[in-house]
Design a protein around this motif. Structure first.
Motif, short mmCIF file in Angstrom:
data_model
loop_
_atom_site.label_atom_id
_atom_site.label_comp_id
_atom_site.label_asym_id
_atom_site.label_seq_id
_atom_site.Cartn_x
_atom_site.Cartn_y
_atom_site.Cartn_z
N GLN A 157 54.97 9.65 47.02
CA GLN A 157 54.10 10.71 47.53
C GLN A 157 53.29 10.26 48.74
OE1 GLN A 157 53.87 14.01 46.03
NE2 GLN A 157 55.78 13.15 45.24
N THR A 158 53.03 11.20 49.62
CA THR A 158 52.07 11.02 50.70
C THR A 158 50.82 11.79 50.29
OG1 THR A 158 53.81 10.83 52.35
CG2 THR A 158 51.62 11.42 53.16
N LEU A 159 49.68 11.12 50.33
CA LEU A 159 48.43 11.74 49.89
C LEU A 159 47.47 11.90 51.06
CD1 LEU A 159 47.82 9.73 46.60
CD2 LEU A 159 49.02 11.90 46.90
N TYR A 160 46.72 12.99 51.01
CA TYR A 160 45.73 13.31 52.03
C TYR A 160 44.38 13.49 51.37
CZ TYR A 160 49.82 14.16 54.87
OH TYR A 160 51.00 14.01 55.54
N SER A 161 43.34 13.07 52.07
CA SER A 161 41.98 13.25 51.63
C SER A 161 41.39 14.42 52.41
CB SER A 161 41.19 11.96 51.91
OG SER A 161 39.87 12.09 51.48
N ILE A 162 40.74 15.33 51.71
CA ILE A 162 40.13 16.50 52.34
C ILE A 162 38.63 16.45 52.07
CG2 ILE A 162 40.01 19.02 52.38
CD1 ILE A 162 42.87 19.07 51.36
N CYS A 163 37.84 16.59 53.13
CA CYS A 163 36.39 16.61 52.93
C CYS A 163 35.73 17.50 53.99
CB CYS A 163 35.82 15.20 52.99
SG CYS A 163 35.92 14.41 54.59
N PRO A 164 34.51 17.94 53.72
CA PRO A 164 33.78 18.73 54.72
C PRO A 164 33.52 17.88 55.96
CG PRO A 164 32.68 18.81 52.58
CD PRO A 164 33.75 17.77 52.49
N THR A 165 33.42 18.52 57.11
CA THR A 165 33.17 17.79 58.35
C THR A 165 31.90 16.95 58.26
OG1 THR A 165 32.07 19.74 59.27
CG2 THR A 165 34.38 19.43 59.84
N LYS A 166 30.92 17.39 57.50
CA LYS A 166 29.66 16.64 57.36
C LYS A 166 29.87 15.28 56.69
CE LYS A 166 26.96 20.85 57.03
NZ LYS A 166 26.19 21.74 56.16
N LEU A 167 30.96 15.13 55.94
CA LEU A 167 31.23 13.88 55.24
C LEU A 167 32.44 13.14 55.82
CD1 LEU A 167 30.76 15.11 51.56
CD2 LEU A 167 29.10 13.93 53.00
N ALA A 168 32.82 13.49 57.04
CA ALA A 168 34.04 12.95 57.64
C ALA A 168 34.01 11.43 57.79
CB ALA A 168 34.28 13.59 58.99
N ALA A 169 32.85 10.82 57.89
CA ALA A 169 32.76 9.37 58.06
C ALA A 169 32.92 8.61 56.74
CB ALA A 169 31.42 9.01 58.70
N ARG A 170 32.91 9.32 55.64
CA ARG A 170 33.04 8.67 54.33
C ARG A 170 34.41 8.02 54.20
NH1 ARG A 170 31.78 11.44 48.51
NH2 ARG A 170 31.74 9.49 47.37
N HIS A 171 34.44 6.79 53.70
CA HIS A 171 35.69 6.03 53.60
C HIS A 171 36.08 5.83 52.14
CE1 HIS A 171 38.80 3.14 54.52
NE2 HIS A 171 38.26 2.33 53.63
N PHE A 172 37.37 6.02 51.85
CA PHE A 172 37.91 5.79 50.52
C PHE A 172 39.03 4.76 50.63
CE2 PHE A 172 36.29 10.15 50.34
CZ PHE A 172 35.51 10.09 49.20
N GLU A 173 39.08 3.84 49.68
CA GLU A 173 40.15 2.85 49.64
C GLU A 173 41.43 3.50 49.16
OE1 GLU A 173 40.09 -0.39 50.59
OE2 GLU A 173 38.04 -0.03 51.30
N SER A 174 42.54 3.18 49.80
CA SER A 174 43.84 3.71 49.39
C SER A 174 44.27 3.07 48.07
CB SER A 174 44.90 3.42 50.46
OG SER A 174 44.59 4.10 51.63
N PRO A 175 45.02 3.82 47.25
CA PRO A 175 45.48 3.27 45.98
C PRO A 175 46.55 2.21 46.20
CG PRO A 175 46.49 5.39 46.37
CD PRO A 175 45.48 5.18 47.47
N ASP A 176 46.74 1.35 45.20
CA ASP A 176 47.81 0.35 45.24
C ASP A 176 49.12 1.10 45.09
OD1 ASP A 176 49.59 -1.70 44.97
OD2 ASP A 176 48.64 -2.58 43.20
N ILE A 177 49.90 1.20 46.17
CA ILE A 177 51.09 2.04 46.16
C ILE A 177 52.18 1.54 45.23
CG2 ILE A 177 50.67 2.99 48.45
CD1 ILE A 177 52.87 1.11 49.47
N ALA A 178 52.16 0.28 44.89
CA ALA A 178 53.20 -0.26 44.02
C ALA A 178 52.76 -0.32 42.57
CB ALA A 178 53.60 -1.66 44.49
#
Length: 105
Positions: free
Chosen positions: A69-90
């Motif tokens: 799967q390809t995953l996308y993160s969706i957030c309001p523009t006000k929170l655009a700078a928020r960073h999330f760690e990507s999951p371990d793909i394997a």
């Protein structure tokens, strides 16, 4: 069924406070008529204007789901700078391969 399994796996790949969707769900959202339509509750802006979509992870293995799967993160523009760690793909991919192979890997 399979759709519920996929939804649960996508959700479990997200972090607290994150909305995570796969490519099919993102495309469905973008094609919805209200996505680009100005909304009263958004002071005349559309969801398209108010949301930031970022590529979150590619090639994500999910148990019980045939395709990576390809995953996308969706957030309001006000929170655009928020960073999330990507999951371990394997994560879990090797264990499932062993199960399919009868443990002979």
């Amino acid at each position: 069924g399979p759709d519920i399994n996929l939804s649960a796996r996508v959700e479990s790949s997200s972090m607290g406070g994150q909305v995570c969707v796969n490519a099919v769900t993102l495309e469905t959202l973008r094609q919805h008529p209200d996505f680009s339509k100005p909304q009263e509750t958004l002071e005349g802006k559309s969801l398209q204007d108010e949301l930031v979509v970022k590529l979150f992870a590619t090639g994500v293995y999910m148990k019980g789901v045939e395709q990576l799967q390809t995953l996308y993160s969706i957030c309001p523009t006000k929170l655009a700078a928020r960073h999330f760690e990507s999951p371990d793909i394997a994560e879990g991919a090797e264990d499932e391969e062993k199960e399919k192979d009868g443990g002979n890997s």
